[in-house]
Design a protein around this motif. Structure first.
Motif, mmCIF file in Angstrom:
data_model
loop_
_atom_site.group_PDB
_atom_site.id
_atom_site.type_symbol
_atom_site.label_atom_id
_atom_site.label_comp_id
_atom_site.label_asym_id
_atom_site.label_seq_id
_atom_site.Cartn_x
_atom_site.Cartn_y
_atom_site.Cartn_z
ATOM 1 N N ASN A 125 -0.379 13.453 -48.175
ATOM 2 C CA ASN A 125 0.243 12.520 -49.109
ATOM 3 C C ASN A 125 0.655 11.268 -48.355
ATOM 4 O O ASN A 125 1.677 11.244 -47.680
ATOM 5 C CB ASN A 125 1.456 13.184 -49.773
ATOM 6 C CG ASN A 125 2.148 12.268 -50.776
ATOM 7 O OD1 ASN A 125 1.793 11.114 -50.950
ATOM 8 N ND2 ASN A 125 3.172 12.802 -51.439
ATOM 9 N N TRP B 261 -0.369 11.377 -55.891
ATOM 10 C CA TRP B 261 1.093 11.350 -55.859
ATOM 11 C C TRP B 261 1.603 9.964 -55.497
ATOM 12 O O TRP B 261 1.184 9.387 -54.498
ATOM 13 C CB TRP B 261 1.632 12.371 -54.862
ATOM 14 C CG TRP B 261 1.237 13.765 -55.215
ATOM 15 C CD1 TRP B 261 0.164 14.461 -54.730
ATOM 16 C CD2 TRP B 261 1.887 14.614 -56.158
ATOM 17 N NE1 TRP B 261 0.111 15.699 -55.311
ATOM 18 C CE2 TRP B 261 1.155 15.817 -56.186
ATOM 19 C CE3 TRP B 261 3.006 14.474 -56.972
ATOM 20 C CZ2 TRP B 261 1.520 16.887 -57.018
ATOM 21 C CZ3 TRP B 261 3.368 15.530 -57.784
ATOM 22 C CH2 TRP B 261 2.627 16.720 -57.809
ATOM 23 N N GLU B 262 2.517 9.460 -56.313
ATOM 24 C CA GLU B 262 3.125 8.166 -56.014
ATOM 25 C C GLU B 262 4.324 8.325 -55.087
ATOM 26 O O GLU B 262 4.599 7.452 -54.262
ATOM 27 C CB GLU B 262 3.560 7.465 -57.302
ATOM 28 C CG GLU B 262 4.145 6.083 -57.064
ATOM 29 C CD GLU B 262 4.419 5.336 -58.349
ATOM 30 O OE1 GLU B 262 4.767 4.144 -58.265
ATOM 31 O OE2 GLU B 262 4.270 5.931 -59.439
ATOM 32 N N SER C 77 0.777 21.113 -51.232
ATOM 33 C CA SER C 77 -0.198 20.507 -52.148
ATOM 34 C C SER C 77 -1.500 20.144 -51.448
ATOM 35 O O SER C 77 -2.504 19.879 -52.115
ATOM 36 C CB SER C 77 0.393 19.250 -52.790
ATOM 37 O OG SER C 77 1.496 19.558 -53.610
ATOM 38 N N HIS D 176 9.691 20.180 -53.970
ATOM 39 C CA HIS D 176 9.469 18.956 -53.197
ATOM 40 C C HIS D 176 10.403 18.959 -51.984
ATOM 41 O O HIS D 176 11.479 19.584 -52.014
ATOM 42 C CB HIS D 176 9.763 17.719 -54.048
ATOM 43 C CG HIS D 176 8.732 17.449 -55.089
ATOM 44 N ND1 HIS D 176 8.057 16.253 -55.177
ATOM 45 C CD2 HIS D 176 8.245 18.223 -56.105
ATOM 46 C CE1 HIS D 176 7.222 16.277 -56.193
ATOM 47 N NE2 HIS D 176 7.316 17.466 -56.778
ATOM 48 N N SER E 94 5.400 14.984 -52.921
ATOM 49 C CA SER E 94 4.589 16.005 -53.583
ATOM 50 C C SER E 94 5.160 17.384 -53.260
ATOM 51 O O SER E 94 5.846 17.566 -52.245
ATOM 52 C CB SER E 94 3.134 15.918 -53.117
ATOM 53 O OG SER E 94 3.057 15.864 -51.702
ATOM 54 N N HIS F 173 4.770 9.439 -47.524
ATOM 55 C CA HIS F 173 3.963 8.948 -48.641
ATOM 56 C C HIS F 173 3.939 7.424 -48.710
ATOM 57 O O HIS F 173 3.175 6.857 -49.498
ATOM 58 C CB HIS F 173 4.484 9.520 -49.967
ATOM 59 C CG HIS F 173 5.907 9.153 -50.280
ATOM 60 N ND1 HIS F 173 6.984 9.800 -49.720
ATOM 61 C CD2 HIS F 173 6.431 8.208 -51.099
ATOM 62 C CE1 HIS F 173 8.106 9.280 -50.182
ATOM 63 N NE2 HIS F 173 7.801 8.303 -51.018
ATOM 64 N N ASN G 147 3.829 12.904 -46.838
ATOM 65 C CA ASN G 147 4.874 13.396 -47.741
ATOM 66 C C ASN G 147 6.223 12.832 -47.302
ATOM 67 O O ASN G 147 6.694 11.861 -47.881
ATOM 68 C CB ASN G 147 4.884 14.916 -47.817
ATOM 69 C CG ASN G 147 5.355 15.422 -49.173
ATOM 70 O OD1 ASN G 147 5.740 14.639 -50.038
ATOM 71 N ND2 ASN G 147 5.326 16.732 -49.369
#
Length: 307
Positions: free
Chosen positions: A175, A191-192, A199, A120, A195, A270, A213
């Motif tokens: 993301n 993804w919360e 991805s 990550h 990620s 994100h 992200n």
């Protein structure tokens, strides 16, 4: 890293937020750029080699922040905490809070870790922490123009890094937040939080996670763009390798907030959502205080060709 040969492109946008305008021609020289944001695994290697201590791991000196509440005089960082219900979107304090003991090794607060997050993006890194990593590996942080040129992936003047539709045919290509920010995340992208890099599909230049992200630091001081100058009977003078504004001009004026210089961050994260922050785009930009770190800001590096 990926090599980009440089060229002229349309930087900025006239279709979203005022600080992105005007769209204007910009030229950048060739450079190399990291394929993905720097990961926890890579940052750990740097820390083990140098002993670097990030800003979030050092308690701030009250002398530097005279109006700082006493409870803030401890090591920590800003952490997103999802509220239980709808809140006033004009007040970011409804979802952001300072959390003692939060840093890049403990990205979601004390007790969390990075053992399962090696791939990550590293987060909770202030500007000086990103700059230190770049210097250690013989690289630099990208200028805003270099970053945006890379993020566009060859799609000049498109709204998104992949075209003009956010989710073509319902596909999640980055993301970001789906749902009503900050309380309802539909997790359509799976993804919360952050990620693993890669991805989602790379852009046209083979670069991963340029959008969403994590936001990414650039080396430019925050400034408001100006249109290119005209000369020679209306011909446009295209700026080459622009480098933002001045440190003194990047400081936010007025109010009681400390006067801290700000750098440009790019790419969204994100936590960007359609109802709040539509900054999951190459042209999007945001000012970030250089002494701050959060759970949604990371970085990548460049190597410039000799000029």
């Amino acid at each position: 890293m990926v090599h980009l040969s440089g060229g002229t492109f349309s930087m900025g946008s006239n279709r979203f937020y005022p600080e992105e305008a005007p769209a204007r021609p910009i030229r950048v020289d060739g450079f190399w750029i990291d394929r993905a944001p720097v990961t926890n695994r890579e940052y750990l290697r740097f820390v083990q080699a140098t002993g670097h201590v990030t800003l979030a791991e050092i308690a701030p000196d009250p002398a530097d922040y005279p109006m700082m509440p006493a409870e803030m005089a401890q090591a920590g960082s800003l952490l997103f905490q999802r509220p239980a219900g709808a809140v006033d979107l004009r007040d970011f304090r409804q979802w952001w809070s300072f959390c003692a003991g939060t840093d890049w090794r403990h990205p979601w607060g004390p007790g969390s870790g990075i053992e399962d997050l090696a791939d990550h993006p590293v987060v909770h890194v202030a500007y000086q922490d990103a700059e230190a990593y770049a210097a250690w590996c013989g690289k630099a942080l990208p200028s805003e123009a270099e970053w945006e040129f890379a993020a566009r992936g060859g799609l000049d003047d498109a709204d998104y890094a992949w075209g003009d539709s956010l989710a073509p045919e319902g596909r999640m290509l980055a993301n970001y937040w789906q749902g009503e920010f900050p309380c309802v995340n539909d997790l359509l992208d799976g993804w919360e939080r952050t990620s693993p890099v890669g991805s989602f599909p790379p852009n046209g230049y083979g670069l991963e996670d340029m959008i969403g992200n994590v936001w990414e630091w650039t080396s430019d001081w925050w400034s408001i763009p100006r249109p290119a100058r005209k000369r020679f009977k209306g011909a446009c003078c295209v700026p080459s390798n622009p480098r933002g504004g001045k440190r003194s001009d990047s400081i936010e004026r007025g109010g009681d907030a400390p006067r801290i210089a700000r750098k440009v961050i790019k790419g969204g994260s994100h936590l960007c959502a359609a109802n709040y922050c539509r900054r999951y785009r190459p042209a999007a930009r945001h000012p970030q205080a250089i002494d701050s770190s959060t759970c949604h800001i990371g970085f990548r590096c460049v190597i410039r060709e000799s000029r």
